[in-house]
Motif scaffolding. Sequence first.
Motif, mmCIF file in Angstrom:
data_model
loop_
_atom_site.group_PDB
_atom_site.id
_atom_site.type_symbol
_atom_site.label_atom_id
_atom_site.label_comp_id
_atom_site.label_asym_id
_atom_site.label_seq_id
_atom_site.Cartn_x
_atom_site.Cartn_y
_atom_site.Cartn_z
ATOM 1 N N ALA A 23 13.552 91.725 33.091
ATOM 2 C CA ALA A 23 12.715 92.056 31.941
ATOM 3 C C ALA A 23 12.489 93.553 31.842
ATOM 4 N N ALA A 24 12.198 94.196 32.968
ATOM 5 C CA ALA A 24 11.972 95.643 32.964
ATOM 6 C C ALA A 24 13.208 96.388 32.490
ATOM 7 N N GLN A 25 14.368 96.009 32.989
ATOM 8 C CA GLN A 25 15.608 96.670 32.591
ATOM 9 C C GLN A 25 15.883 96.501 31.102
ATOM 10 N N THR A 26 15.697 95.289 30.606
ATOM 11 C CA THR A 26 15.985 94.999 29.196
ATOM 12 C C THR A 26 14.995 95.710 28.285
ATOM 13 N N LEU A 27 13.729 95.719 28.662
ATOM 14 C CA LEU A 27 12.711 96.368 27.847
ATOM 15 C C LEU A 27 12.906 97.882 27.795
ATOM 16 N N VAL A 28 13.173 98.487 28.941
ATOM 17 C CA VAL A 28 13.398 99.935 28.970
ATOM 18 C C VAL A 28 14.626 100.293 28.140
ATOM 19 N N ALA A 29 15.687 99.494 28.256
ATOM 20 C CA ALA A 29 16.893 99.741 27.473
ATOM 21 C C ALA A 29 16.623 99.625 25.980
ATOM 22 N N ALA A 30 15.652 98.788 25.611
ATOM 23 C CA ALA A 30 15.299 98.606 24.198
ATOM 24 C C ALA A 30 14.370 99.691 23.682
ATOM 25 N N GLY A 31 13.864 100.539 24.590
ATOM 26 C CA GLY A 31 13.008 101.640 24.170
ATOM 27 C C GLY A 31 11.538 101.451 24.415
ATOM 28 N N ALA A 32 11.170 100.375 25.118
ATOM 29 C CA ALA A 32 9.756 100.109 25.380
ATOM 30 C C ALA A 32 9.249 100.940 26.551
ATOM 31 N N ARG A 33 7.931 101.118 26.594
ATOM 32 C CA ARG A 33 7.265 101.719 27.747
ATOM 33 C C ARG A 33 6.674 100.572 28.566
ATOM 34 N N VAL A 34 7.123 100.445 29.791
ATOM 35 C CA VAL A 34 6.844 99.258 30.595
ATOM 36 C C VAL A 34 5.868 99.557 31.719
#
Length: 219
Positions: A23-34
């Motif tokens: 989830a962290a990898q996918t979210l960061v790749a999508a531009g989110a701040r995790v």
Amino acid sequence: MTAAMTDRVVLLAGATSDAGLAAAQTLVAAGARVIATGRDDAKLAALAEKVPGVTTELVDLTDEAAVAELAARVRDTVGPVDGVLHLVGGFRRGEGIPGQSDADWDTLVTSLTALRHVSRAFYTDLVASTAGRLAIVSSTSATKPHRNTANYSTVKAAAEAWIAAVASGFGADAPGRAAAVIFAVSSLAGLEETLASRFVALWDESAAALNGSRHVLGA
């Protein structure tokens, strides 16, 4: 990066599992701040090393005061939260109904306690967001319980009831903006990437259509 996720602030509650990493990898790749939470400092450090840019928070989510402090700290240092993926869980089984021990129950119910604390502490953020999303990972056994997993299925069913109540709140307080969603699996092993991508995709879908929905993964 995707326009829907750029600069969205997302909390991963219980992030030190394989699902948390995906989830962290996918979210960061999508531009989110995790913001990734956990109770093991070494595991959080390993996650941060694997996913640069993730903010880690050492916290016991069963501690109501600690979760309230976490919510205030995240707002001050990162910003109001737009999304929460609740990954706190655990599995216990016993032989038949007599084998559903209190010790197992006490362990399993901590995930429900954590969910209650997190969803309450970040509720105002999710309601205020232009696109608030809250998702949990439940089990298909919540609707098809078995005698050997009665404790586990009951806790999962209670978590789903709690999410349904949160969805009712979102419908009243943030109609068309916030959504509470259930992802159900028979086993999460092997579905970590699927879960991550489905969670990110929630921001591409209508909150009104999503709110209160249940999605079985790997069916």
